[in-house]
Design an enzyme around this catalytic site. Structure first.
Site, PDB file in Angstrom:
ATOM      1  N   LYS A  14     -10.622 -14.443 -26.490  1.00 53.82           N
ATOM      2  CA  LYS A  14     -10.777 -13.844 -25.159  1.00 53.82           C
ATOM      3  C   LYS A  14     -10.843 -12.314 -25.248  1.00 53.82           C
ATOM      4  O   LYS A  14     -11.683 -11.701 -24.625  1.00 53.82           O
ATOM      5  CB  LYS A  14      -9.595 -14.213 -24.233  1.00 53.82           C
ATOM      6  CG  LYS A  14      -9.502 -15.674 -23.894  1.00 53.82           C
ATOM      7  CD  LYS A  14      -8.523 -15.916 -22.743  1.00 53.82           C
ATOM      8  CE  LYS A  14      -7.080 -15.555 -23.077  1.00 53.82           C
ATOM      9  NZ  LYS A  14      -6.462 -16.387 -24.133  1.00 53.82           N
ATOM     10  N   ARG A  89      -2.173 -17.301 -15.676  1.00 54.09           N
ATOM     11  CA  ARG A  89      -1.727 -18.221 -16.721  1.00 54.09           C
ATOM     12  C   ARG A  89      -0.995 -19.420 -16.121  1.00 54.09           C
ATOM     13  O   ARG A  89      -0.571 -20.312 -16.854  1.00 54.09           O
ATOM     14  CB  ARG A  89      -0.742 -17.505 -17.657  1.00 54.09           C
ATOM     15  CG  ARG A  89      -1.399 -16.560 -18.675  1.00 54.09           C
ATOM     16  CD  ARG A  89      -1.412 -17.176 -19.989  1.00 54.09           C
ATOM     17  NE  ARG A  89      -0.985 -16.556 -21.213  1.00 54.09           N
ATOM     18  CZ  ARG A  89      -1.370 -15.432 -21.791  1.00 54.09           C
ATOM     19  NH1 ARG A  89      -2.102 -14.583 -21.180  1.00 54.09           N
ATOM     20  NH2 ARG A  89      -0.978 -15.132 -22.995  1.00 54.09           N
ATOM     21  N   ARG A 128      -4.037 -13.364 -38.308  1.00 48.99           N
ATOM     22  CA  ARG A 128      -4.330 -12.166 -37.539  1.00 48.99           C
ATOM     23  C   ARG A 128      -3.344 -11.039 -37.870  1.00 48.99           C
ATOM     24  O   ARG A 128      -2.149 -11.268 -38.002  1.00 48.99           O
ATOM     25  CB  ARG A 128      -4.212 -12.532 -36.068  1.00 48.99           C
ATOM     26  CG  ARG A 128      -4.802 -11.548 -35.137  1.00 48.99           C
ATOM     27  CD  ARG A 128      -5.269 -12.225 -33.893  1.00 48.99           C
ATOM     28  NE  ARG A 128      -4.202 -12.318 -32.911  1.00 48.99           N
ATOM     29  CZ  ARG A 128      -4.438 -12.571 -31.618  1.00 48.99           C
ATOM     30  NH1 ARG A 128      -5.652 -12.800 -31.194  1.00 48.99           N
ATOM     31  NH2 ARG A 128      -3.436 -12.632 -30.782  1.00 48.99           N
ATOM     32  N   ARG A 161       1.875  -9.295 -35.685  1.00 55.45           N
ATOM     33  CA  ARG A 161       2.652  -9.294 -34.431  1.00 55.45           C
ATOM     34  C   ARG A 161       3.674 -10.420 -34.487  1.00 55.45           C
ATOM     35  O   ARG A 161       3.377 -11.508 -34.959  1.00 55.45           O
ATOM     36  CB  ARG A 161       1.701  -9.580 -33.260  1.00 55.45           C
ATOM     37  CG  ARG A 161       1.246  -8.387 -32.503  1.00 55.45           C
ATOM     38  CD  ARG A 161       0.094  -8.693 -31.567  1.00 55.45           C
ATOM     39  NE  ARG A 161       0.349  -9.792 -30.643  1.00 55.45           N
ATOM     40  CZ  ARG A 161      -0.534 -10.230 -29.749  1.00 55.45           C
ATOM     41  NH1 ARG A 161      -1.718  -9.658 -29.660  1.00 55.45           N
ATOM     42  NH2 ARG A 161      -0.256 -11.221 -28.940  1.00 55.45           N
ATOM     43  N   ARG A 172       3.146 -20.990 -28.405  1.00 54.21           N
ATOM     44  CA  ARG A 172       2.194 -20.455 -27.414  1.00 54.21           C
ATOM     45  C   ARG A 172       1.154 -21.507 -27.043  1.00 54.21           C
ATOM     46  O   ARG A 172       0.737 -21.603 -25.896  1.00 54.21           O
ATOM     47  CB  ARG A 172       1.506 -19.202 -27.964  1.00 54.21           C
ATOM     48  CG  ARG A 172       2.453 -18.022 -28.042  1.00 54.21           C
ATOM     49  CD  ARG A 172       1.864 -16.889 -28.848  1.00 54.21           C
ATOM     50  NE  ARG A 172       0.851 -16.148 -28.129  1.00 54.21           N
ATOM     51  CZ  ARG A 172       0.042 -15.266 -28.707  1.00 54.21           C
ATOM     52  NH1 ARG A 172       0.120 -15.041 -30.004  1.00 54.21           N
ATOM     53  NH2 ARG A 172      -0.845 -14.614 -27.987  1.00 54.21           N
TER      54      ARG A 172
HETATM   55  P1  AMP Z   1      -1.758 -12.268 -24.675  1.00 51.61           P
HETATM   56  O1  AMP Z   1      -2.061 -11.053 -25.474  1.00 51.61           O
HETATM   57  O2  AMP Z   1      -2.677 -12.429 -23.480  1.00 51.61           O
HETATM   58  O3  AMP Z   1      -1.709 -13.522 -25.502  1.00 51.61           O
HETATM   59  O4  AMP Z   1      -0.289 -12.067 -24.046  1.00 51.61           O
HETATM   60  C1  AMP Z   1       0.832 -11.868 -24.879  1.00 51.61           C
HETATM   61  C2  AMP Z   1       2.092 -12.324 -24.163  1.00 51.61           C
HETATM   62  O5  AMP Z   1       2.264 -11.580 -22.944  1.00 51.61           O
HETATM   63  C3  AMP Z   1       2.091 -13.784 -23.726  1.00 51.61           C
HETATM   64  O6  AMP Z   1       2.465 -14.664 -24.770  1.00 51.61           O
HETATM   65  C4  AMP Z   1       3.119 -13.725 -22.591  1.00 51.61           C
HETATM   66  O7  AMP Z   1       4.454 -13.643 -23.089  1.00 51.61           O
HETATM   67  C5  AMP Z   1       2.807 -12.402 -21.922  1.00 51.61           C
HETATM   68  N1  AMP Z   1       1.786 -12.568 -20.861  1.00 51.61           N
HETATM   69  C6  AMP Z   1       0.538 -12.044 -20.818  1.00 51.61           C
HETATM   70  N2  AMP Z   1      -0.109 -12.407 -19.703  1.00 51.61           N
HETATM   71  C7  AMP Z   1       0.737 -13.187 -19.002  1.00 51.61           C
HETATM   72  C8  AMP Z   1       0.654 -13.889 -17.760  1.00 51.61           C
HETATM   73  N3  AMP Z   1      -0.461 -13.858 -17.008  1.00 51.61           N
HETATM   74  N4  AMP Z   1       1.743 -14.607 -17.357  1.00 51.61           N
HETATM   75  C9  AMP Z   1       2.870 -14.642 -18.086  1.00 51.61           C
HETATM   76  N5  AMP Z   1       3.016 -14.026 -19.270  1.00 51.61           N
HETATM   77  C10 AMP Z   1       1.962 -13.291 -19.734  1.00 51.61           C
END
Ligand code: AMP
Length: 218
Positions: A14, A89, A128, A161, A172
């Site tokens: 994404k 989400r 990654r 990370r 996740r």
């Molecule tokens: P991402 O980089 O989009 O995978 O986001 C990393 C982390 O941020 C996720 O695993 C969540 O802990 C938090 N996060 C990001 N976006 C959301 C969302 N829309 N709702 C809840 N947690 C989020």
């Protein structure tokens, strides 16, 4: 201008697609994950609240995320178009977004769902790496830095990370299945979702997205 949401499991690509879409369609890219990471790095109160959830691969509570996104969408650059990446989400977040947009007589133009098999995701994500300093992305197999653990661009430390470790990636994915995949049904009902197979190189995936957006290029 387009109002878009990018959906898909973690590791579907994404973030990579978002950068290209935002450039080509001239719409601001809003990544909730990036906003949270920036807050964690800067040690803000929001970052302190979010960090624990993020390290475990859990979702940050809805109220925190929804407020943050509404604030961002109230910015002067996001009145007519935007690309949301990593939000919504949960079904609750999607409902709140629809309500917010309805309040300004708008609705989403398209929801782009990028689909990738779980085995491919595991390989992509556990390999990654990222630069701690400038955020440049790497992969141990597909795109290693020239010198081990040193960023090609800025010389910063290239690291994994905490939420990309294998155990957290598995968590996740399960969080995605339980909390985020019901969104597919939600958007199926509104009829504006397109499904894109996220395999092949980033350019090939982008071409499929552009074809799906074709007619809606406002
Ligand atoms: P991402 O980089 O989009 O995978 O986001 C990393 C982390 O941020 C996720 O695993 C969540 O802990 C938090 N996060 C990001 N976006 C959301 C969302 N829309 N709702 C809840 N947690 C989020």
């Amino acid at each position: 201008m387009l109002k878009l949401v990018l959906l898909g499991p973690p590791g579907a690509g994404k973030g990579t697609q978002a950068v290209t879409i935002s450039e080509k369609y001239k719409i601001p890219h809003i990544s909730t994950g990036d906003i949270f990471r920036k807050n964690v790095k800067e040690g803000t109160p929001l970052g302190q609240k979010a960090k624990n959830y993020m390290d475990k691969g859990e979702l940050v509570p809805d109220e925190l995320v929804v407020e943050l996104v509404k604030d961002r969408l109230n910015g002067s650059d996001t009145q007519d178009g935007f690309l949301l990446d990593g939000f919504p989400r949960t079904v609750y977040q999607a409902e709140e977004l629809d309500k917010f947009l309805a309040g300004r007589n708008q609705k989403l133009d398209k929801v782009i769902d990028i689909q990738v098999e779980q085995a491919v995701i595991m390989e992509r994500m556990s390999g990654r790496r990222v630069c701690r300093n400038c955020g440049a992305p790497y992969h141990v197999k597909y795109h290693p830095p020239k010198q081990d653990s040193v960023c090609d661009l800025c010389g910063g430390e290239v690291y994994q990370r905490a939420d990309d470790s294998e155990a957290t990636v598995l968590n996740r994915l399960s969080v995605y299945d339980k909390q985020t995949s019901p969104l597919l049904d939600y958007y199926e009902k509104s009829g504006n979702i397109v499904h894109i197979e996220g395999v092949g190189g980033p350019e090939a995936v982008f071409d499929k997205i552009a074809a799906a957006l074709g007619a809606s290029t406002v």
